[in-house]
Design an enzyme around this catalytic site. Structure first.
Site: not given
Length: 233
Positions: A18, A20, A180
């Protein structure tokens, strides 16, 4: 074993990241873009901490959440116009305040040196993600980049993960998703691949409660943590 259950972690033949909250802390730039849009609509700014809770789901969802946080519910046509207004604003706020997260550069370099193909799969628009990865010198070590506008269904759907793995020529069961948030977990599960989460990203729920197969404090810890899991298997 169905797609909703944990997956065994094998030595990964590919790793998807990922962007961001995983590789970069882009919340300050995203907040700047949100607040420029809100100012254009005579609405007060939102603090970075509040905007951070809005990240995930792509730019359209970000716009919707930003107006909702300002007490404004947009009709579909108005939301579409606000989304169009946001596009050039968003592209003006990509690298001015964004920072690499601890271990991002080192993890990419480690797996690149090991010959592990890597890709970024992010709900961020393709051009925006490419600009950030180029800025930090990471793009050249990636075999693929799949942004939210490159597929019909972004995360938490599995589409972009499967598209990235197709580009890398690796089956989902032989790859690892690193993210995250719950969106990363859901997309990995739907794709049938194991998932590792990094603490300190953009989730209000503790990462230990999101059902990942592996949790690390930072990306600096990922290679060693992955090795421990593989050794214990």
């Amino acid at each position: 074993m169905d797609a909703s259950t944990p997956k065994p972690i094998r030595t990964p033949k590919a790793i998807l990241f990922d962007l961001d909250g995983t590789l970069v802390d882009s919340a300050p730039d995203i907040a700047a873009a949100v607040n420029e849009l809100l100012a254009a609509h005579s609405l007060p700014p939102q603090p970075v901490a509040e905007v951070t809770t809005m990240i995930g789901g792509g730019v359209r969802k970000l716009v919707e959440r930003a107006f909702a946080a300002s007490g404004v519910s947009l009709a579909p046509a108005t939301l579409e116009q606000a989304h169009r207004d946001m596009r050039p604003i968003y592209l003006r706020h990509l690298t001015g305040l964004t920072k690499l997260l601890p271990g991002a550069r080192e993890a990419i370099a480690h797996f690149h040196a090991k010959g592990v193909p890597m890709a970024v799969a992010t709900n961020k628009p393709q051009l925006a993600a490419r600009t950030i990865l180029l800025h930090f010198g990471l793009l050249e070590r990636l075999g693929a980049l799949v942004g939210g506008d490159a597929v019909t269904n972004p995360k938490p759907a599995p589409d972009m993960l499967l598209f990235a793995l197709e580009r890398l020529g690796v089956e989902p069961r032989d790859a690892l998703m690193v993210g995250d948030s719950i969106s990363d977990v859901k997309s990995a599960r739907a794709a049938g691949m194991p998932v590792a989460l990094i603490r300190g990203g953009y989730t209000e729920t503790p990462v230990e409660e999101l059902g990942a197969d592996l949790v690390c404090d930072t990306l600096l810890d990922l290679p060693a943590a992955l090795q421990r899991v593989l050794t214990a298997a």
